[in-house]
Design an enzyme around this catalytic site. Structure first.
Site, mmCIF file in Angstrom:
data_model
loop_
_atom_site.group_PDB
_atom_site.id
_atom_site.type_symbol
_atom_site.label_atom_id
_atom_site.label_comp_id
_atom_site.label_asym_id
_atom_site.label_seq_id
_atom_site.Cartn_x
_atom_site.Cartn_y
_atom_site.Cartn_z
ATOM 1 N N ARG A 159 -1.740 -6.247 -8.317
ATOM 2 C CA ARG A 159 -0.631 -7.341 -8.154
ATOM 3 C C ARG A 159 -0.443 -8.457 -9.105
ATOM 4 O O ARG A 159 0.667 -8.552 -9.547
ATOM 5 C CB ARG A 159 -0.874 -7.941 -6.764
ATOM 6 C CG ARG A 159 -0.743 -7.066 -5.789
ATOM 7 C CD ARG A 159 -1.426 -7.477 -4.213
ATOM 8 N NE ARG A 159 -2.661 -7.346 -4.567
ATOM 9 C CZ ARG A 159 -3.552 -7.446 -3.408
ATOM 10 N NH1 ARG A 159 -3.142 -7.894 -2.237
ATOM 11 N NH2 ARG A 159 -4.860 -7.278 -3.670
ATOM 12 N N SER A 189 -3.005 -7.560 2.771
ATOM 13 C CA SER A 189 -3.669 -7.346 4.409
ATOM 14 C C SER A 189 -3.941 -8.878 4.873
ATOM 15 O O SER A 189 -3.523 -9.126 5.943
ATOM 16 C CB SER A 189 -4.718 -6.496 4.287
ATOM 17 O OG SER A 189 -4.083 -5.321 3.803
ATOM 18 N N LYS A 193 -16.596 -7.561 5.088
ATOM 19 C CA LYS A 193 -15.937 -8.330 6.253
ATOM 20 C C LYS A 193 -15.642 -7.696 7.585
ATOM 21 O O LYS A 193 -15.421 -6.456 7.644
ATOM 22 C CB LYS A 193 -14.721 -9.138 5.611
ATOM 23 C CG LYS A 193 -14.785 -9.977 4.775
ATOM 24 C CD LYS A 193 -13.199 -10.739 4.365
ATOM 25 C CE LYS A 193 -12.519 -9.491 3.999
ATOM 26 N NZ LYS A 193 -11.148 -9.954 3.180
ATOM 27 N N HIS A 234 0.905 -1.132 0.016
ATOM 28 C CA HIS A 234 -0.027 0.082 -0.130
ATOM 29 C C HIS A 234 0.818 1.142 -0.150
ATOM 30 O O HIS A 234 0.647 2.167 -0.670
ATOM 31 C CB HIS A 234 -1.010 0.007 1.306
ATOM 32 C CG HIS A 234 -2.080 -1.324 1.301
ATOM 33 N ND1 HIS A 234 -2.285 -1.704 2.566
ATOM 34 C CD2 HIS A 234 -3.112 -1.378 0.361
ATOM 35 C CE1 HIS A 234 -3.355 -2.652 2.426
ATOM 36 N NE2 HIS A 234 -3.672 -2.290 0.996
HETATM 37 P P1 ADP Z 1 -9.897 -3.417 -0.953
HETATM 38 O O1 ADP Z 1 -10.356 -4.250 0.251
HETATM 39 O O2 ADP Z 1 -10.568 -2.454 -1.437
HETATM 40 O O3 ADP Z 1 -9.158 -4.361 -1.884
HETATM 41 P P2 ADP Z 1 -7.235 -3.331 0.311
HETATM 42 O O4 ADP Z 1 -6.583 -2.410 1.422
HETATM 43 O O5 ADP Z 1 -6.839 -4.989 0.322
HETATM 44 O O6 ADP Z 1 -8.743 -2.985 0.085
HETATM 45 O O7 ADP Z 1 -6.576 -2.938 -1.152
HETATM 46 C C1 ADP Z 1 -6.465 -1.593 -1.638
HETATM 47 C C2 ADP Z 1 -5.848 -1.475 -2.947
HETATM 48 O O8 ADP Z 1 -4.363 -1.410 -2.655
HETATM 49 C C3 ADP Z 1 -6.032 -2.195 -4.091
HETATM 50 O O9 ADP Z 1 -6.142 -1.524 -5.359
HETATM 51 C C4 ADP Z 1 -5.087 -3.426 -3.926
HETATM 52 O O10 ADP Z 1 -5.025 -4.024 -5.208
HETATM 53 C C5 ADP Z 1 -3.858 -2.532 -3.755
HETATM 54 N N1 ADP Z 1 -3.070 -3.285 -3.110
HETATM 55 C C6 ADP Z 1 -3.247 -4.321 -1.934
HETATM 56 N N2 ADP Z 1 -1.731 -4.910 -1.695
HETATM 57 C C7 ADP Z 1 -1.006 -4.320 -2.516
HETATM 58 C C8 ADP Z 1 0.301 -4.719 -2.917
HETATM 59 N N3 ADP Z 1 0.994 -5.646 -2.268
HETATM 60 N N4 ADP Z 1 0.788 -4.084 -4.051
HETATM 61 C C9 ADP Z 1 0.303 -3.181 -4.938
HETATM 62 N N5 ADP Z 1 -1.157 -2.730 -4.654
HETATM 63 C C10 ADP Z 1 -1.789 -3.392 -3.486
#
Ligand code: ADP
Length: 170
Positions: free
Chosen positions: A90, A128, A41, A17
């Protein structure tokens, strides 16, 4: 003024992130990290905890704001007077969902655009979910989460173990 919104659950913030936030913040005058409050969730970290973890992890960036939101992303964009959403990609597995979301959002708000930043290969396996799985089993997350956020996570989880915090732990 170019304003980007980077929406997500951030439960919790990871190095992946932060990479997207840093790169997005270079492309915009202002980047808003939009924390989704109504995640379907049950989150492991409360909204306040997620904010605290993000604040620690991005304190080196001066043009980034953290703002929670509820409801539709397009309404949040309008409220913030922003038209550009940033998301991270990703792997191909992210693409179908992201494409669907981008199209659904643009259908609701045709003036907006979603831009995708491809993950730094170093962080492509980080999510996450992986961080939460490791935390549940007491493993080391130092390679997954920004250094500045780790002690906050430890403090929060320590408080929960002692029974002073939320207990959902999902
Ligand atoms: P959501 O529940 O909306 O997917 P996340 O917090 O899991 O929220 O992810 C937010 C954004 O960050 C999404 O666009 C996701 O693809 C991106 N993201 C999550 N992990 C990574 C990573 N390791 N590298 C790049 N982008 C990421």
């Amino acid at each position: 003024m170019i304003k980007f919104v980077y929406p997500g659950s951030f439960d919790p913030l990871t190095k992946g992130h932060v990479d997207i936030i840093e790169r997005g913040a270079k492309l915009a005058d202002r980047l808003i990290v939009g924390i989704l409050m109504n995640a379907t969730k049950q989150p492991m970290f409360t909204l306040e905890e997620r904010i605290e973890i993000i604040q620690a992890g991005i304190s080196h960036l001066s043009n980034v704001d953290i703002i929670p939101f509820d409801g539709l992303l397009v309404d949040f964009l309008k409220q913030q007077e922003a038209r550009t959403v940033v998301r991270g990609l990703r792997a191909v597995s992210d693409f179908e969902y992201e494409l669907q979301m981008a199209q659904a959002n643009r259908n609701l708000y045709p003036e907006m655009e979603t831009i995708f930043l491809c993950t730094n290969v170093e962080y492509s396996f980080i999510s996450s979910t992986v961080v939460k799985d490791i935390l549940r089993h007491g493993g080391d997350i130092s390679h997954l989460v920004p250094e500045e956020s780790i002690h906050i996570i430890e403090k929060i989880l320590g408080g929960k173990e002692n029974g002073s915090g939320s207990t959902d732990g999902n």
